[in-house]
Design an enzyme around this catalytic site. Structure first.
Site, PDB file in Angstrom:
ATOM      1  N   ASP A  49      -6.678  -0.968   2.627  1.00 20.48           N
ATOM      2  CA  ASP A  49      -7.998  -0.643   2.066  1.00 20.48           C
ATOM      3  C   ASP A  49      -9.109  -1.237   2.927  1.00 20.48           C
ATOM      4  O   ASP A  49     -10.295  -0.982   2.680  1.00 20.48           O
ATOM      5  CB  ASP A  49      -8.108  -1.077   0.598  1.00 20.48           C
ATOM      6  CG  ASP A  49      -7.939  -2.577   0.405  1.00 20.48           C
ATOM      7  OD1 ASP A  49      -7.594  -3.274   1.379  1.00 20.48           O
ATOM      8  OD2 ASP A  49      -8.144  -3.056  -0.731  1.00 20.48           O
ATOM      9  N   SER A  50      -8.742  -1.978   3.989  1.00 19.00           N
ATOM     10  CA  SER A  50      -9.740  -2.398   4.982  1.00 19.00           C
ATOM     11  C   SER A  50     -10.407  -1.172   5.599  1.00 19.00           C
ATOM     12  O   SER A  50     -11.455  -1.279   6.235  1.00 19.00           O
ATOM     13  CB  SER A  50      -9.094  -3.261   6.065  1.00 19.00           C
ATOM     14  OG  SER A  50      -7.973  -2.601   6.621  1.00 19.00           O
ATOM     15  N   ASP A  88      -2.147   0.937   0.626  1.00 19.32           N
ATOM     16  CA  ASP A  88      -2.756  -0.063  -0.252  1.00 19.32           C
ATOM     17  C   ASP A  88      -3.244   0.558  -1.549  1.00 19.32           C
ATOM     18  O   ASP A  88      -3.836   1.642  -1.539  1.00 19.32           O
ATOM     19  CB  ASP A  88      -3.996  -0.650   0.453  1.00 19.32           C
ATOM     20  CG  ASP A  88      -3.830  -2.097   0.815  1.00 19.32           C
ATOM     21  OD1 ASP A  88      -2.950  -2.769   0.247  1.00 19.32           O
ATOM     22  OD2 ASP A  88      -4.602  -2.554   1.683  1.00 19.32           O
ATOM     23  N   LYS A 118       1.193  -1.258  -1.497  1.00 21.92           N
ATOM     24  CA  LYS A 118       0.917  -2.702  -1.447  1.00 21.92           C
ATOM     25  C   LYS A 118      -0.157  -3.004  -2.483  1.00 21.92           C
ATOM     26  O   LYS A 118      -1.077  -2.200  -2.676  1.00 21.92           O
ATOM     27  CB  LYS A 118       0.437  -3.117  -0.047  1.00 21.92           C
ATOM     28  CG  LYS A 118      -0.005  -4.590   0.015  1.00 21.92           C
ATOM     29  CD  LYS A 118      -0.162  -5.103   1.431  1.00 21.92           C
ATOM     30  CE  LYS A 118      -1.504  -4.794   2.059  1.00 21.92           C
ATOM     31  NZ  LYS A 118      -2.672  -5.343   1.322  1.00 21.92           N
ATOM     32  N   GLU A 120      -2.490  -6.522  -4.251  1.00 21.19           N
ATOM     33  CA  GLU A 120      -2.881  -7.925  -4.081  1.00 21.19           C
ATOM     34  C   GLU A 120      -2.645  -8.714  -5.369  1.00 21.19           C
ATOM     35  O   GLU A 120      -2.837  -8.186  -6.461  1.00 21.19           O
ATOM     36  CB  GLU A 120      -4.359  -8.008  -3.691  1.00 21.19           C
ATOM     37  CG  GLU A 120      -4.636  -7.397  -2.332  1.00 21.19           C
ATOM     38  CD  GLU A 120      -6.091  -7.566  -1.895  1.00 21.19           C
ATOM     39  OE1 GLU A 120      -6.858  -8.282  -2.564  1.00 21.19           O
ATOM     40  OE2 GLU A 120      -6.442  -6.963  -0.856  1.00 21.19           O
ATOM     41  N   GLU A 187      -1.975 -13.717   3.900  1.00 21.77           N
ATOM     42  CA  GLU A 187      -3.223 -13.562   4.679  1.00 21.77           C
ATOM     43  C   GLU A 187      -4.074 -14.829   4.604  1.00 21.77           C
ATOM     44  O   GLU A 187      -4.183 -15.463   3.546  1.00 21.77           O
ATOM     45  CB  GLU A 187      -4.043 -12.375   4.142  1.00 21.77           C
ATOM     46  CG  GLU A 187      -5.363 -12.223   4.920  1.00 21.77           C
ATOM     47  CD  GLU A 187      -6.135 -10.941   4.668  1.00 21.77           C
ATOM     48  OE1 GLU A 187      -5.664 -10.077   3.907  1.00 21.77           O
ATOM     49  OE2 GLU A 187      -7.227 -10.810   5.272  1.00 21.77           O
TER      50      GLU A 187
HETATM   51  O1  KIV Z   1      -6.308  -3.727   4.067  1.00 20.73           O
HETATM   52  C1  KIV Z   1      -5.719  -4.277   5.011  1.00 20.73           C
HETATM   53  O2  KIV Z   1      -5.918  -3.939   6.182  1.00 20.73           O
HETATM   54  C2  KIV Z   1      -4.768  -5.341   4.694  1.00 20.73           C
HETATM   55  C3  KIV Z   1      -4.233  -6.140   5.834  1.00 20.73           C
HETATM   56  C4  KIV Z   1      -5.293  -7.029   6.326  1.00 20.73           C
HETATM   57  C5  KIV Z   1      -2.992  -6.862   5.484  1.00 20.73           C
HETATM   58  O3  KIV Z   1      -4.469  -5.567   3.560  1.00 20.73           O
END
Ligand code: KIV
Length: 289
Positions: A49-50, A88, A118, A120, A187
């Site tokens: 989600d970055s 994510d 994924k 969090e 992280e």
């Molecule tokens: O969103 C992302 O890019 C991430 C990585 C930094 C692990 O969660």
């Protein structure tokens, strides 16, 4: 039931089996072309989600909607054939309850074709991780610095630099592992703590700003290529693509303004023009620069 072809890509169980073995190499990917380039070299690609910050200019990952993750996830799946694709779950799509998380994750799996999601959170997400994995959704967990919680953490703060913080983070690692996550991202975490957690739990740890002794590493592709304007201390720039793009764009705009681009080799002649005539034109434009 008819027998379909075997899955050719790496799967979540393949990644889980790499615990303590050859380090797992992974990167983020947000679109098909870059996925195609990096896919043969990595074990998994994370549609993180970055992308909200990198592709869409948000200040954090908090505003990213589920539909956007699905759109980019599907593009990365189309552009790749070897790596496991992990997508994510964005903020707001899973925290409310395990059934809400299941509905969001099922959409992600069905609409992108990815192999895992994924999310969090440590101990507080254990029940959800168990609920998803028991229903056929492989989950990668993410603990330590969890960017979706920056409003609670007061910013992007490295975790575990004081020893009194360790017990809670170690409990998070144990909880997600016991709940059935196949791997966990560590992280922004003190190196000693990341190394300890890697020894303590039976699933692979994937470090980002953590420790070289993690079972694998991940970076945001645009950060390691030198495209992102600001990057955290833990990023090593393996290329300077920002500067290369700027040089190419300067060159292009100069040639457009000087009318040297497009040259004869970049335009279409009339049908019937002989090969010799068009080759001669292309040679002439080459010598003109
Ligand atoms: O969103 C992302 O890019 C991430 C990585 C930094 C692990 O969660």
């Amino acid at each position: 039931m008819s027998q379909q072809a075997q899955i050719q890509r790496l799967t979540a169980p393949d990644i889980a089996r790499r615990k303590g073995g050859e380090p797992i190499a992974s990167l983020t990917a947000y679109h098909a072309h870059t996925a195609r380039i990096i896919d043969p070299y990595v074990d998994f690609l994370l549609v993180g989600d970055s992308l909200g910050m990198v592709m869409h200019g948000y200040e954090s990952t908090v505003p990213v909607p589920l539909d956007l993750m699905i759109m980019h996830g599907a593009a990365v799946v189309r552009g790749s054939s070897h790596a496991l694709i992990v997508v994510d779950m964005p903020f707001g799509s899973y925290e409310e309850s395990p059934p809400v998380a299941f509905r969001s994750a099922a959409r992600v799996m069905k609409e992108t074709g990815c192999g895992a999601v994924k999310l969090e959170g440590g101990a507080r997400m254990a029940e959800t991780i168990r609920y998803l994995t028991e229903r056929g959704i492989p989950v990668m967990a993410h603990i330590g610095l969890t960017p979706q919680s920056i409003n609670m953490m007061g910013g992007f703060k490295t975790q575990g630099r004081r020893q009194e913080e360790w017990a809670a983070i170690e409990a998070d690692a144990a909880a997600v592992s016991e709940a059935g996550a196949f791997a966990v991202v560590l992280e922004g975490m003190a190196e000693l703590l990341a190394a300890r957690i890697t020894k303590q739990i039976p699933i692979p740890t994937i470090g980002i700003g953590a420790s070289a002794s993690c079972d694998g590493q991940i970076l945001v592709l645009e950060d390691m290529l030198g495209l992102s304007p600001r990057v955290p201390k833990f990023v090593k720039k393996f290329a300077q693509l920002g500067a290369a793009i700027e040089d190419a764009v300067k060159c292009y705009t100069e040639e457009v303004r000087a009318r040297t681009f497009p040259g004869a080799g970049h335009v279409y002649g009339m049908r019937g023009e002989s090969g010799d005539q068009s080759k001669a034109k292309a040679r002439k434009s080459k010598t003109a620069g």
